[in-house]
Write a protein that holds these residues in place. Structure first.
Motif, mmCIF file in Angstrom:
data_model
loop_
_atom_site.group_PDB
_atom_site.id
_atom_site.type_symbol
_atom_site.label_atom_id
_atom_site.label_comp_id
_atom_site.label_asym_id
_atom_site.label_seq_id
_atom_site.Cartn_x
_atom_site.Cartn_y
_atom_site.Cartn_z
ATOM 1 N N MET A 177 4.012 7.197 -8.154
ATOM 2 C CA MET A 177 2.672 7.601 -8.561
ATOM 3 C C MET A 177 1.703 7.740 -7.387
ATOM 4 S SD MET A 177 0.560 8.432 -11.029
ATOM 5 C CE MET A 177 1.285 7.945 -12.600
ATOM 6 N N GLY A 178 1.732 6.808 -6.435
ATOM 7 C CA GLY A 178 0.793 6.854 -5.317
ATOM 8 C C GLY A 178 0.898 8.145 -4.531
ATOM 9 N N GLU B 210 -14.567 7.181 -5.885
ATOM 10 C CA GLU B 210 -14.614 6.617 -4.531
ATOM 11 C C GLU B 210 -14.532 5.093 -4.587
ATOM 12 O OE1 GLU B 210 -14.839 8.437 -1.520
ATOM 13 O OE2 GLU B 210 -14.279 10.018 -2.939
ATOM 14 N N ASN B 211 -13.793 4.514 -3.631
ATOM 15 C CA ASN B 211 -13.636 3.059 -3.468
ATOM 16 C C ASN B 211 -12.822 2.380 -4.567
ATOM 17 O OD1 ASN B 211 -15.170 2.778 -0.997
ATOM 18 N ND2 ASN B 211 -16.989 3.210 -2.250
ATOM 19 N N ASP B 212 -12.166 3.160 -5.421
ATOM 20 C CA ASP B 212 -11.266 2.541 -6.405
ATOM 21 C C ASP B 212 -10.118 1.834 -5.686
ATOM 22 O OD1 ASP B 212 -12.567 3.232 -8.722
ATOM 23 O OD2 ASP B 212 -11.308 4.965 -9.187
ATOM 24 N N LEU B 213 -9.736 0.668 -6.211
ATOM 25 C CA LEU B 213 -8.530 -0.036 -5.766
ATOM 26 C C LEU B 213 -7.519 0.150 -6.892
ATOM 27 C CD1 LEU B 213 -7.140 -1.827 -3.667
ATOM 28 C CD2 LEU B 213 -8.102 -3.821 -4.822
ATOM 29 N N LYS C 56 0.847 -1.190 0.000
ATOM 30 C CA LYS C 56 0.000 0.000 0.000
ATOM 31 C C LYS C 56 0.884 1.242 0.000
ATOM 32 C CE LYS C 56 -3.727 0.298 2.627
ATOM 33 N NZ LYS C 56 -4.630 0.588 3.786
ATOM 34 N N SER C 57 0.697 2.111 -0.986
ATOM 35 C CA SER C 57 1.518 3.316 -1.092
ATOM 36 C C SER C 57 0.747 4.585 -0.761
ATOM 37 C CB SER C 57 2.116 3.442 -2.499
ATOM 38 O OG SER C 57 1.095 3.544 -3.479
ATOM 39 N N ALA C 58 -0.590 4.482 -0.749
ATOM 40 C CA ALA C 58 -1.394 5.661 -0.407
ATOM 41 C C ALA C 58 -2.820 5.234 -0.064
ATOM 42 C CB ALA C 58 -1.410 6.660 -1.566
ATOM 43 N N GLN C 59 -3.418 5.961 0.848
ATOM 44 C CA GLN C 59 -4.836 5.821 1.158
ATOM 45 C C GLN C 59 -5.451 7.190 0.989
ATOM 46 O OE1 GLN C 59 -6.440 2.753 2.038
ATOM 47 N NE2 GLN C 59 -8.219 4.006 1.493
ATOM 48 N N ILE C 60 -6.228 7.350 -0.076
ATOM 49 C CA ILE C 60 -6.795 8.652 -0.423
ATOM 50 C C ILE C 60 -8.290 8.595 -0.150
ATOM 51 C CG2 ILE C 60 -6.886 10.434 -2.202
ATOM 52 C CD1 ILE C 60 -4.749 8.776 -3.737
ATOM 53 N N GLY C 61 -8.670 8.851 1.092
ATOM 54 C CA GLY C 61 -10.072 8.680 1.464
ATOM 55 C C GLY C 61 -10.445 7.215 1.354
ATOM 56 N N ILE D 34 -2.155 0.586 -4.369
ATOM 57 C CA ILE D 34 -1.213 -0.504 -4.136
ATOM 58 C C ILE D 34 -0.089 -0.407 -5.163
ATOM 59 C CG2 ILE D 34 -0.881 -3.005 -4.033
ATOM 60 C CD1 ILE D 34 -2.728 -2.053 -1.853
ATOM 61 N N ASP D 35 1.138 -0.392 -4.691
ATOM 62 C CA ASP D 35 2.294 -0.338 -5.592
ATOM 63 C C ASP D 35 2.858 -1.745 -5.759
ATOM 64 O OD1 ASP D 35 4.254 0.937 -7.185
ATOM 65 O OD2 ASP D 35 5.660 0.910 -5.511
#
Length: 465
Positions: free
Chosen positions: A453-454, A438-441, A322-327, A332-333
């Motif tokens: 990128m993340g 919203e909720n994209d993986l 996991k490289s970022a949690q945007i809301g 995932i990298d």
């Protein structure tokens, strides 16, 4: 003050392979110097261990008469290489340095194959470290909970774990007591001109050069591995494992797969040993864990000593990380840069039902992209949207053939929702962020600078809000 006279000097010491070897030598009490074009996390770790580091390549960086360590990426016009040759210094490839180090350990565990060798070698090092068996190891990636890619906790340890690279054929140099072969496929077309046939020939040379008491753990679910077995019908050191073929000595059964985890029961010759719980998803990681478990048992290590620590392994750096949690958007990298790796990564989340699986793909090297083009086209079945970036050249020059734009057009014609983004990571991200929901993986896939990128998407998304 005593003059610092290094035993070894690494050109491009900040590389993932070079830095791991340098750490081991430092832990063994050797004096090490090295150079690289820029500072990095790896450089800082080496400096803390006592290495003398130079930023930038210069002939003045070589002090005294050290042995010079180079990788395949070092060009003949490198000023330090020219200086070393001019002074008649000993120059060896990093694969030879790895062999020299590995020869000092009685229980050398080598991990190889086209895919998964970083994960399996890292997992093995993690398990033995958690079990307080104090292994030495050189891995092609950072083990997150150990925060390193190489170490030597005790000078007298008998265990040494290494990822063995087959990309340039140097795998044949090593002689592990225990070897794990995950899978064999056509890759590195710049070296393996005849594809899988050449890969099989290289691995035949490798296994037949091993000592009589060696053990080769091999995944018999894999086509390429079975081709290796067929080519060597009298070879007696194979020990099989599988997630599908119940004829294997070690078998995973009752496999349970979740979006971000998995579990299975492991059987040895039909006898249940216990359950393995993983904090990483996908059947390919079940196979990875099964292979590592089988190797450790064959090495005489009690199952109960290491089994509880599987669930604490969160994967390797840039392997489903996991490289970022945007809301509600998760990024995932993943280092996946071969069609089979991309397919396996996206297959692991095929049942994700909270939102879209959004793949951002950066092709790596023109030679790989051209050589495996059709396979890449068939790797994104489990993605709802595919963003395609320009090819990360890794120093190669474009000599004609299909482009990233052509690839995107062909994906679109096949019915896949795909879009091409050109420019730098920042420039591509500024357009890609407009597509996020919203909720994209989101998966960032490739071996180049797409790993940034993340973080860039996170910054841009927050600004947009």
């Amino acid at each position: 003050m005593e003059e610092f006279l290094p035993d070894y000097h690494f050109i491009a010491i900040g590389g993932i392979g070079q830095s791991a070897l340098a750490k081991i030598l430092l832990k063994e009490g050797k004096k090490v110097s090295g150079s690289d074009v820029k500072d990095s996390k790896y450089i800082k770790q080496l400096e803390k261990c006592g290495a003398k580091i130079f930023i930038g390549h210069s002939r003045e960086n070589i002090i005294g008469k050290p042995t010079i360590i180079v990788s395949s990426a070092i060009k003949e016009d490198n000023p330090e290489l020219i200086e070393a040759k001019g002074r008649g210094l000993k120059i060896i490839h990093r694969s030879d340095m790895l062999k020299i180090i590995s020869d000092n350990y009685t229980e050398f565990m080598g991990f190889c194959g086209t895919h998964g060798k970083t994960t399996t070698s890292g997992l093995c090092a993690f398990l033995l470290s958690c079990a307080n068996l104090k292994p030495a190891y050189a891995i092609g990636g950072i083990i997150p909970k150990l925060d390193t890619n190489g170490d030597c906790e005790e000078k007298n340890t008998k265990y040494f774990i290494a990822e063995l690279d087959e990309s340039d054929g140097t795998v044949v140099k090593y002689s592990p007591r225990y070897t794990l072969i995950n899978n064999l496929e056509a890759d590195h077309p710049d070296f393996y001109k005849n594809g899988l046939e050449d890969v099989i020939n290289t691995f035949t040379q490798f296994i037949t050069g091993l000592k009589d008491n060696s053990k080769v753990l091999i995944n018999i679910d894999d086509f390429g591995n079975n081709e290796l077995i067929k080519k060597n019908p009298t070879y007696r050191n194979f020990i099989s494992y599988a997630t599908k073929d119940n004829s294997a000595k070690y078998v995973a059964k009752n496999i349970k797969l979740d979006t971000l985890s998995s579990s299975f029961d492991i059987y040895n010759s039909g006898k249940l040993l216990g359950q393995i719980e993983l904090s990483i998803p996908g059947e390919h990681n079940v196979a990875n864990a099964l292979g590592v478990c089988a190797l450790l048992i064959e090495a005489g290590i009690e199952f109960s000593l290491f089994a509880p620590y599987f669930r604490e392994f969160t994967g390797m750096g840039r392997r489903f990380q996991k490289s970022a949690q945007i809301g509600t958007i998760t990024v995932i990298d993943d280092y996946a840069h071969h069609p089979a790796e991309i397919k396996a990564t996206l297959e692991a989340v095929k049942n994700y039902n909270k939102g879209r699986v959004f793949a951002i793909f950066q092709p790596h090297r023109y030679s790989r992209f051209q050589g495996l083009y059709n396979d890449f086209l068939n790797s994104f079945d489990n993605a709802d949207f595919v963003a395609v970036l320009d090819v990360y050249t890794a120093g190669e020059k474009y000599t004609g053939g299909k482009t990233a734009k052509d690839f995107t057009d062909e994906l679109s014609k096949s019915g896949k929702n795909a879009k091409y983004y050109t420019g730098t990571i920042d420039e591509a991200a500024s357009e890609i962020v407009k597509e996020l929901r919203e909720n994209d993986l989101v998966f960032t896939l490739g071996a180049g600078d797409i790993t940034k990128m993340g973080g860039v998407l996170n910054e841009l998304y927050l600004l947009k809000k």
